[in-house]
Design an enzyme around this catalytic site. Structure first.
Site, PDB file in Angstrom:
ATOM      1  CD  GLU A  37      -3.082  -0.772  -0.015  1.00 15.90           C
ATOM      2  OE1 GLU A  37      -3.032   0.290  -0.662  1.00 15.90           O
ATOM      3  OE2 GLU A  37      -3.883  -1.682  -0.270  1.00 15.90           O
ATOM      4  CB  SER A  60      -5.078   4.974  -5.845  1.00 17.76           C
ATOM      5  OG  SER A  60      -4.936   4.707  -4.460  1.00 17.76           O
TER       6      SER A  60
HETATM    7 FE   LIG Z   1      -5.248  -1.431  -1.704  1.00 18.31          FE
END
Ligand SMILES: [Fe+2]
Length: 273
Positions: free
Chosen positions: A192, A212
């Site tokens: 992550e 993201s």
């Molecule tokens: Fe994720």
């Protein structure tokens, strides 16, 4: 009385949007009905959902050439994502299967850690199908399609990363709850929020939470929170904040190094060291 499949917290951007909540229920029911081994279902994304995708995609695309790791950039192009239409998981599933044998498992929302890792062990990636609320395209309190596709999917087409994901999943097989928590922390600081510092000495992201989120990606690369070479003995004792930028990030020199570091850490966790 109305029954929601999806519960949103009171501070969720879509909490007071009845239409959004109904849509989340609809997509959750569709994902919940999916049977492993079948292609992911087709989703007719609305104009509003496509517009949100387009906003997120446009903002991140500007950062990727200078902020994302090279492996990510290579496969992002191969994916051929549309700038203005949300992608279909069915197409992504086909692409990944051909590249690394990974499959997409559609899910309604956050998956409990043990179940999530079991999917990874089977080379399946649990992916949500809904899109974050249109009022807050820069922020989502939970993984959504933008996070899955722009954060994880390009790297799932890279063999070393796909193997790393499977390694984490296999590490959780038969683990105790405490060991699962520790493996979850490993996942957090690599998959992550991991960063790479390659031969050019530049910091670039490979973590999906960074890739993201325009704000956190820019912060990680330009403003530099505390960066440490990956050290599980440090990472295992850190809290992982959900609603603020990460104060500490861990770097490796390659995804292959992440694979070996994670493998060694899982050995320690499984032997309670
Ligand atoms: Fe994720």
């Amino acid at each position: 009385m109305r029954t929601d499949i999806v519960e949103l917290d009171a501070d969720h951007p879509g909490f007071n949007d009845e239409e959004y909540r109904l849509r989340r229920n609809e997509l959750a029911a569709q994902a919940g009905a999916h049977k492993a081994g079948n292609p992911p279902p087709h989703v007719d994304y609305t104009d509003s959902e496509n517009a949100t995708w387009a906003t997120v995609y446009a903002e991140l695309s500007q950062l990727y050439p200078t902020h994302a790791c090279c492996e990510y950039l290579d496969t992002l192009n191969g994916l051929g994502l549309s700038a203005d239409r949300a992608p279909q998981l069915r197409d992504i599933d086909d692409y990944l299967c051909e590249k690394t044998g990974f499959h997409i498992q559609p899910v309604a929302g956050l998956v409990e850690s043990r179940a999530f890792m079991k999917h990874l062990a089977n080379r399946a990636f649990p992916s949500t199908t809904y899109i974050r609320h249109h009022s807050a395209p820069q922020y989502t309190p939970e993984p959504d399609l933008c996070h899955e596709i722009l954060g994880h999917v390009p790297l799932l087409a890279v063999p070393e990363y796909a193997d790393l994901m499977q390694l984490i999943g296999e590490g959780a097989e038969g683990a105790s709850d405490e060991q699962i928590t520790q493996i979850g922390r490993l996942y957090w600081y690599t998959i992550e929020f991991g960063v790479l510092r390659g031969q050019d000495k530049k910091v670039r992201a490979y973590g999906a939470g960074l890739l993201s989120s325009p704000g956190e990606l820019a912060h990680a690369v330009e403003e530099r929170p505390v960066m440490r070479h990956f050290d599980f003995e440090v990472a295992r004792h850190l809290e992982n904040p959900i609603t603020t930028f990460q104060p500490v990030l861990f770097e490796v020199c390659s995804i292959k190094e992440a694979f070996f570091q994670v493998g060694a850490a899982i050995e320690r966790i499984r032997h309670n060291l």
